[in-house]
Write a protein that holds these residues in place. Structure first.
Motif, short mmCIF file in Angstrom:
data_model
loop_
_atom_site.label_atom_id
_atom_site.label_comp_id
_atom_site.label_asym_id
_atom_site.label_seq_id
_atom_site.Cartn_x
_atom_site.Cartn_y
_atom_site.Cartn_z
N LYS A 189 0.77 -1.07 -0.01
CA LYS A 189 0.11 -0.09 0.10
C LYS A 189 0.94 1.31 0.14
O LYS A 189 0.62 2.30 -0.31
CB LYS A 189 -0.86 -0.13 1.28
CG LYS A 189 -2.14 1.07 1.21
CD LYS A 189 -3.18 0.84 2.09
CE LYS A 189 -4.16 1.84 1.84
NZ LYS A 189 -5.36 1.54 2.97
N ILE A 190 2.11 1.05 0.01
CA ILE A 190 2.91 2.28 0.24
C ILE A 190 3.73 2.58 -1.21
O ILE A 190 3.72 3.54 -1.65
CB ILE A 190 4.29 1.95 1.24
CG1 ILE A 190 3.50 1.95 2.86
CG2 ILE A 190 5.29 3.10 1.33
CD1 ILE A 190 4.61 1.75 3.98
N VAL A 191 4.16 1.64 -1.82
CA VAL A 191 4.82 1.56 -3.08
C VAL A 191 4.23 0.81 -4.17
O VAL A 191 4.20 1.20 -5.32
CB VAL A 191 6.37 1.36 -3.01
CG1 VAL A 191 7.02 2.14 -2.27
CG2 VAL A 191 6.47 -0.32 -2.61
N GLY A 192 3.10 0.06 -3.52
CA GLY A 192 2.72 -0.72 -4.79
C GLY A 192 3.05 -2.07 -4.93
O GLY A 192 4.35 -2.18 -5.00
N ALA A 193 2.30 -2.96 -5.44
CA ALA A 193 2.87 -4.47 -5.82
C ALA A 193 3.53 -4.32 -6.88
O ALA A 193 4.74 -5.22 -6.92
CB ALA A 193 1.67 -5.38 -6.00
N LEU A 194 3.47 -3.39 -7.72
CA LEU A 194 4.15 -3.53 -9.10
C LEU A 194 5.69 -3.01 -8.95
O LEU A 194 6.80 -2.95 -9.74
CB LEU A 194 3.58 -2.55 -10.22
CG LEU A 194 2.24 -3.32 -10.61
CD1 LEU A 194 1.51 -2.61 -11.74
CD2 LEU A 194 2.16 -4.46 -11.01
N GLY A 244 4.89 6.46 -4.92
CA GLY A 244 5.55 5.03 -4.95
C GLY A 244 6.67 5.29 -6.40
O GLY A 244 7.67 4.89 -6.28
N GLY A 245 6.06 5.94 -7.47
CA GLY A 245 7.14 5.99 -8.69
C GLY A 245 8.25 7.00 -8.46
O GLY A 245 9.32 6.83 -8.82
N THR A 246 7.80 8.02 -7.46
CA THR A 246 8.91 8.97 -7.16
C THR A 246 10.26 8.19 -6.10
O THR A 246 11.18 8.55 -6.50
CB THR A 246 8.34 9.96 -6.41
OG1 THR A 246 7.35 10.89 -7.15
CG2 THR A 246 9.32 11.19 -6.21
N VAL A 247 9.55 7.59 -5.39
CA VAL A 247 10.40 6.75 -4.49
C VAL A 247 11.17 5.99 -5.29
O VAL A 247 12.65 5.91 -5.09
CB VAL A 247 9.92 5.97 -3.28
CG1 VAL A 247 10.94 4.96 -2.39
CG2 VAL A 247 9.03 6.88 -2.25
N VAL A 248 10.89 5.17 -6.31
CA VAL A 248 11.56 4.14 -6.93
C VAL A 248 12.47 4.87 -7.95
O VAL A 248 13.87 4.58 -8.01
CB VAL A 248 10.69 3.36 -7.88
CG1 VAL A 248 11.57 2.54 -8.79
CG2 VAL A 248 9.66 2.28 -6.75
N LEU A 249 12.29 5.99 -8.32
CA LEU A 249 13.09 6.79 -9.44
C LEU A 249 14.27 7.30 -8.51
O LEU A 249 15.30 7.43 -9.05
CB LEU A 249 12.30 7.95 -10.10
CG LEU A 249 11.32 7.45 -11.14
CD1 LEU A 249 10.75 8.65 -11.56
CD2 LEU A 249 12.29 6.94 -12.30
N LEU A 250 14.00 7.86 -7.44
CA LEU A 250 15.14 8.20 -6.33
C LEU A 250 16.10 7.08 -5.99
O LEU A 250 17.10 7.34 -6.06
CB LEU A 250 14.57 8.96 -5.13
CG LEU A 250 14.15 10.29 -5.40
CD1 LEU A 250 13.55 10.83 -4.01
CD2 LEU A 250 15.45 11.35 -5.54
#
Length: 268
Positions: A189-194, A244-250
């Protein structure tokens, strides 16, 4: 300043900070054991549980957790059956998880079945129940990892030597799988399953690029996870981006920095 004082953002920071400790920590063990793809596998199975939870009117995260734990036992069973081709266990369970998820989505088409927040993350919608679940998972993971740190260290780097030395390898393998299932279920629920796999693996990749010991690796993996989650939430909140997307890109940006730093250190 209004963002910091907002209750939803404070809950997001608390939940994100907690999962930024446990997910990268478990990810480090998985990467070192060449099981990096287990994150994708269990997250897909968790989504099937979440969908079923919506259909049955049960707390979705709980149902996703039960599915992930069941999948972790199945993965361990298949790993022992196909020891030479252990990655088969991940492919088989992931396929089953996707199949179940698609089935439950089809059954829920006539109902209010909305699992998009679990697919892509919805950290700003965390409620008190979610925070309690995340906090409980954090305590369990940190407690068991601290208690069995020596055994996990040996198991991670030489499973055969651990077995010869009398370590209950099967028990610890199952424990690692269950802890991973707990973390993934709390993190979707924080970054998503994907995207949850990125939170498990990218901090570990940064840590392995910079660390010179296992202790350093643990410290770096947690620091990278915390930096990416907290900074990502702040940037996403200010610029109205997908958290979620922002965290992953960082995380990817930090990996590039870590690899660049490693290259320069090797040249010195």
């Amino acid at each position: 300043m209004d963002l910091i004082t907002a209750e939803f953002f404070q809950r997001a920071l608390i939940g994100g900070a907690l999962i930024a400790v446990t997910a990268p920590l478990m990810g480090l063990f998985l990467v070192l054991r060449r099981l990096a793809m287990i994150g994708d596998t269990l997250s897909h199975v968790s989504i099937a549980g979440v969908a079923l939870g919506f259909l049955l009117g049960v707390y979705p995260v709980l149902m996703g957790l039960l599915f992930a734990i069941a999948a972790s036992f199945a993965i361990e069973k298949l790993r022992r059956t196909y020891r030479t081709y252990a990655e088969l266990s991940l492919a088989i369970i992931m396929s089953g998880g996707i199949a179940l998820a698609s089935l439950f989505f089809t059954l829920g088409m006539g109902f209010n079945l909305n699992v998009s927040s679990y697919l892509f993350g919805s950290i700003y919608t965390l409620d008190t129940t979610d925070l309690i679940v995340i906090a409980a998972v954090t305590v369990i993971v940190l407690g068991l990892v601290t208690l069995h740190r020596k055994e996990l260290f040996l198991l991670t780097f030489d499973e055969d030597a651990a077995a010869v030395g009398g370590l209950p390898v099967r028990y610890f393998n199952i424990m690692i799988s269950i802890l991973t299932a707990l973390v993934i279920s709390a993190a979707i629920k924080i970054v998503g399953a994907l995207l949850v796999s990125a939170l498990l693996t990218i901090p570990a990749a940064c840590s392995l690029a910079l660390s010179r010991s296992f202790r350093q690796a643990i410290v770096i993996v947690v620091v990278v996870g915390e930096a990416a989650v907290i900074a990502g939430l702040w940037i996403a909140g200010v610029w109205n981006l997908a958290p979620g997307g922002t965290v992953v890109l960082l995380l990817i940006a930090l990996l590039i920095v870590a690899l660049t730093a490693r290259t320069r250190m090797m040249r010195v």
